[in-house]
Write an enzyme that holds these catalytic residues in place. Structure first.
Site, short mmCIF file in Angstrom:
data_model
loop_
_atom_site.label_atom_id
_atom_site.label_comp_id
_atom_site.label_asym_id
_atom_site.label_seq_id
_atom_site.Cartn_x
_atom_site.Cartn_y
_atom_site.Cartn_z
N ASP A 105 -4.74 9.77 -3.24
CA ASP A 105 -5.69 8.96 -3.98
C ASP A 105 -5.66 7.52 -3.49
O ASP A 105 -4.65 7.06 -2.95
CB ASP A 105 -5.32 8.89 -5.47
N1 URA Z 1 -1.42 14.07 -6.80
C1 URA Z 1 -2.12 13.02 -7.28
O1 URA Z 1 -2.39 12.94 -8.47
N2 URA Z 1 -2.53 12.09 -6.41
C2 URA Z 1 -2.26 12.12 -5.09
O2 URA Z 1 -2.66 11.22 -4.36
C3 URA Z 1 -1.53 13.21 -4.61
C4 URA Z 1 -1.12 14.17 -5.49
#
Ligand code: URA
Length: 244
Positions: A105
């Site tokens: 993310d």
């Molecule tokens: N899980 C999440 O919530 N975000 C990420 O970036 C990777 C795994």
């Protein structure tokens, strides 16, 4: 030798095999000048001119594997309509056209592998190969044993039960807890959604390992090339969640 078109594109390092299928469906792939949209065409790559977005795919590019310590605020896509910073802008000296293996993310930091090897990317991403990914989530509050066991056993997220996870409290300070969680799935915002589901939202998230390949002391925003030994570490400890 005849091979499926999506496999040839992946081997050329243009994208993972799944992304190559999307390219074909979207009409971005042509063979000898004719757009191909049906899946599964078998051909001998050496005998045809295959293009993606009009550019011939290169079969001779050297395969490279990179581990980046992604900072927050960078997107893991290769372009962004909103003009946010791209992770590829951090790979100053990398000449090859690499793509990220899975996503992180915008707000998540940590280990991100980039490569031009579509086959290896597929083996890391696909849940059937069960490559564990380890995260440290700093969450609000202090989840109790029962709540953590729910994560370990699998919880319902949007109608699907998550696979068993391995969970360990790293430290607790005031009203926050740092929790290590190991999963092998890669659903969008999965770790954040898992902790939200037990009532402890994530405040900060970092991925620290793929399999046994750890981020270590790599500074935030820096990257290093992976060698053969590093690559075997990714697949070491597979199925650990179920054997221990
Ligand atoms: N899980 C999440 O919530 N975000 C990420 O970036 C990777 C795994």
């Amino acid at each position: 030798m005849k091979e499926r078109l999506q496999k040839i594109i992946a081997q050329a390092g243009v994208a993972s095999r799944r992304a190559a299928e999307e390219y074909i469906r979207a009409g971005r792939v042509a063979v000898d000048g004719t757009t191909v949209t049906e899946m599964g065409l078998q051909l001998d790559a050496g005998r045809h001119r295959i293009t993606v977005d009009g550019k011939p795919i290169a079969r001779e590019e050297q395969l490279v594997y990179i581990l980046l310590n992604k900072p927050a605020g960078y997107v893991t896509t290769l372009s962004d309509p909103q003009g946010r910073p791209l992770i590829t802008s951090l790979l100053r000296e990398v000449k090859e056209r690499v793509f990220p293996v899975g996503r992180l993310d915008l707000d998540t930091e940590g280990a991100l592998i980039l490569t031009n090897d579509g086959e290896l990317a597929n083996r890391i991403i696909h849940p059937k190969y069960e490559v564990n990914k380890t995260y440290v989530a700093t969450v609000k509050g202090r989840p109790d044993r029962r709540q953590l066991r729910r994560l370990e056993e699998g919880i319902l997220l949007e109608g699907h039960k998550t696979w068993p996870a391995k969970v360990r409290v790293v430290r607790q300070e005031g009203e926050t807890s740092a929790i290590e969680i190991i999963i092998h799935e890669g659903k969008k915002r999965q770790v954040r959604k898992m902790f939200a589901a037990i009532g402890h939202p994530v405040l900060h998230l970092q991925r620290i390992a793929y399999g046994k390949l750890r981020l270590g002391a790599l500074p935030l925003g820096s990257y290093r090339y992976l060698n053969q030994k590093d690559l075997t570490q990714i697949f070491a400890g597979k199925n650990m969640l179920y054997n221990s």
